[in-house]
Design a protein around this motif. Structure first.
Motif, PDB file in Angstrom:
ATOM      1  N   GLY A 240     -21.768 -39.764 -58.676  1.00 51.11           N
ATOM      2  CA  GLY A 240     -21.853 -38.665 -59.640  1.00 51.11           C
ATOM      3  C   GLY A 240     -20.526 -37.961 -59.864  1.00 51.11           C
ATOM      4  O   GLY A 240     -19.469 -38.396 -59.396  1.00 51.11           O
ATOM      5  N   GLU A 241     -20.595 -36.852 -60.561  1.00 51.38           N
ATOM      6  CA  GLU A 241     -19.418 -36.043 -60.868  1.00 51.38           C
ATOM      7  C   GLU A 241     -19.581 -34.658 -60.249  1.00 51.38           C
ATOM      8  O   GLU A 241     -20.369 -33.854 -60.725  1.00 51.38           O
ATOM      9  CB  GLU A 241     -19.234 -35.920 -62.391  1.00 51.38           C
ATOM     10  N   GLY A 242     -18.868 -34.431 -59.149  1.00 51.26           N
ATOM     11  CA  GLY A 242     -18.971 -33.138 -58.467  1.00 51.26           C
ATOM     12  C   GLY A 242     -20.308 -32.918 -57.800  1.00 51.26           C
ATOM     13  O   GLY A 242     -20.656 -31.781 -57.456  1.00 51.26           O
ATOM     14  N   ASN A 243     -21.060 -33.996 -57.581  1.00 53.10           N
ATOM     15  CA  ASN A 243     -22.401 -33.890 -57.015  1.00 53.10           C
ATOM     16  C   ASN A 243     -22.398 -33.963 -55.493  1.00 53.10           C
ATOM     17  O   ASN A 243     -23.312 -33.481 -54.834  1.00 53.10           O
ATOM     18  CB  ASN A 243     -23.295 -35.000 -57.579  1.00 53.10           C
ATOM     19  N   VAL A 244     -21.356 -34.594 -54.938  1.00 56.70           N
ATOM     20  CA  VAL A 244     -21.248 -34.765 -53.486  1.00 56.70           C
ATOM     21  C   VAL A 244     -20.179 -33.810 -52.962  1.00 56.70           C
ATOM     22  O   VAL A 244     -19.064 -33.762 -53.480  1.00 56.70           O
ATOM     23  CB  VAL A 244     -20.881 -36.215 -53.128  1.00 56.70           C
ATOM     24  N   ILE A 245     -20.528 -33.064 -51.922  1.00 55.78           N
ATOM     25  CA  ILE A 245     -19.570 -32.156 -51.285  1.00 55.78           C
ATOM     26  C   ILE A 245     -19.514 -32.496 -49.806  1.00 55.78           C
ATOM     27  O   ILE A 245     -20.549 -32.669 -49.152  1.00 55.78           O
ATOM     28  CB  ILE A 245     -19.977 -30.672 -51.458  1.00 55.78           C
ATOM     29  N   CYS A 246     -18.298 -32.601 -49.280  1.00 51.63           N
ATOM     30  CA  CYS A 246     -18.148 -32.930 -47.870  1.00 51.63           C
ATOM     31  C   CYS A 246     -16.933 -32.200 -47.306  1.00 51.63           C
ATOM     32  O   CYS A 246     -16.158 -31.595 -48.048  1.00 51.63           O
ATOM     33  CB  CYS A 246     -17.988 -34.439 -47.681  1.00 51.63           C
ATOM     34  N   ALA A 247     -16.780 -32.254 -45.998  1.00 50.43           N
ATOM     35  CA  ALA A 247     -15.659 -31.564 -45.368  1.00 50.43           C
ATOM     36  C   ALA A 247     -14.969 -32.472 -44.362  1.00 50.43           C
ATOM     37  O   ALA A 247     -15.626 -33.160 -43.578  1.00 50.43           O
ATOM     38  CB  ALA A 247     -16.132 -30.293 -44.669  1.00 50.43           C
TER      39      ALA A 247
END
Length: 383
Positions: free
Chosen positions: A273-280
């Motif tokens: 996706g577009e900006g759908n996955v957030i990680c650190a």
């Protein structure tokens, strides 16, 4: 034996002795490295190995001296396949080989059981990636890490999910490894604590080798979450994202450093996706201090022909920090340089490296990322 033969033999023997004396001027320093070089996380394990090897190659090229002797560094790399039992076997192998220090292991589930073996042998160990708090809470003076722990990482992600992404109903999946379960538990604390107020609508479990998630995702779908947090690695996270899309689940997807690799987009395909996955990432360098890291990544790509996957810079810094302690102690003997390592202050490519009393990095940073256009994109660096 004829006189001629005796003279030749004597000359040969003298030559051997001279050669032996010459080589004795060099100090052989063996640095162990352990990561999964086989199995689903082999690409990440190879990344840490390449980071450590890059440091060793640079040290040998510089002609580093320790205690007045020119040091020759050798990397002894072992594969633990991400399996705790295999990890303890190769740890003992490195102890038997009398390594001067160890960079590893990569996973928390392999680092924790192996750390006792290194502690019993008095051999310093610096993990470039193990984030479970238990690793440094065991009281071993030989255990160090150059990245933030799950308490910092998971908690920050939990608060970010609620405060910035406005998540209210969250489903949590973990792979039951020490890392996956640990980061998921800390995420839940962060998302439901005093500074956040999300509801955990489903808590599901998988394994670090699973490929089919239809049952747990169908269960999750019935709870109508707006975000799914996954505690695990990218090799599982990628296929999971594909199946989330196939089920028509419209949710944000979040995870720790285990999924936060440059390879996740390839593993997930268009499900990223577009900006759908957030990680650190459990580390990172703030703006204005990134020149050394940018240079490292360019040199790494030139040397190996591909980009850093995730933890190579931390493995590189682990080696360099360990050797800096040896130089301060004028010795590569573990017992002699360990006290210097405990109080080190080393400028690494990933930032300033200094350890607290437990062996955790002081002032550990976190880097938040998302994915756009199939590429990992920086959101922010935070503490």
């Amino acid at each position: 034996m004829s006189t001629t033969i005796k003279l030749i033999a004597a000359a040969s023997s003298a030559g051997i002795l001279l050669a032996g004396n010459a080589s004795a001027q060099d100090l052989l320093v063996r640095i162990g490295h352990v990561s999964p070089l086989s199995g689903p996380s082999a690409h990440m394990g190879k990344d840490t190995e390449e980071g450590a090897r890059m440091a060793v190659d640079e040290l040998n090229a510089k002609g580093v001296t320790i205690g007045g002797k020119k040091a020759k560094f050798e990397l002894l790399s072992e594969d633990d396949a991400g399996e705790p039992k295999q990890a303890t076997t190769v740890a003992q192998k490195l102890v038997d080989a009398k390594v001067n220090g160890v960079i590893g292991h990569m996973n928390s589930g392999t680092t924790i059981p192996s750390s006792k073996i290194y502690s019993d042998a008095g051999i310093p160990e610096i993990s470039p990636s193990a984030t479970n708090p238990q690793y440094t809470m065991q009281g071993y003076k030989t255990a160090f890490r150059v990245v933030a722990n799950d308490g910092q990482l998971g908690g920050t992600l939990g608060r970010y999910a609620v405060q910035m992404l406005k998540a209210k109903n969250i489903a949590v999946i973990d792979d039951r490894t020490a890392y996956g379960q640990g980061v998921a538990d800390e995420f839940v604390k962060g998302a439901t604590g005093k500074l956040a107020s999300a509801k955990i609508v489903s808590r599901q479990y998988t394994t670090d080798k699973a490929t089919n998630f239809s049952a747990i995702l169908t269960t999750i779908k019935s709870t109508n979450p707006d975000l799914i947090f996954f505690g695990g690695m990218d090799a599982v996270g990628g296929p999971m994202l594909k199946q989330i899309k196939q089920l028509g689940l419209k949710v944000k997807f979040m995870g720790g450093d285990g999924i936060c690799s440059t390879d996740l987009a390839q593993l997930a395909g268009d499900a990223i996706g577009e900006g759908n996955v957030i990680c650190a990432e459990a580390g990172g360098v703030e703006e204005g201090k990134k020149a050394d890291l940018v240079k490292f990544k360019a040199n790494f790509s030139k040397k190996y022909g591909h980009e850093v996957v995730l933890n190579a810079p931390y493995a590189y810094d682990g080696v360099m920090t360990m050797v800096a302690a040896m130089q301060k102690a004028n010795s590569a003997e573990p017992a002699k340089y360990l006290p210097e390592l405990a109080k080190i202050n080393h400028k690494g490519v990933t930032g300033e490296i200094a350890f607290d009393a437990r062996g955790d990095i002081r002032d550990g940073t976190l880097t938040l990322y998302t994915y756009k256009g199939g590429k990992r994109e920086l959101i922010a660096v935070t503490h």
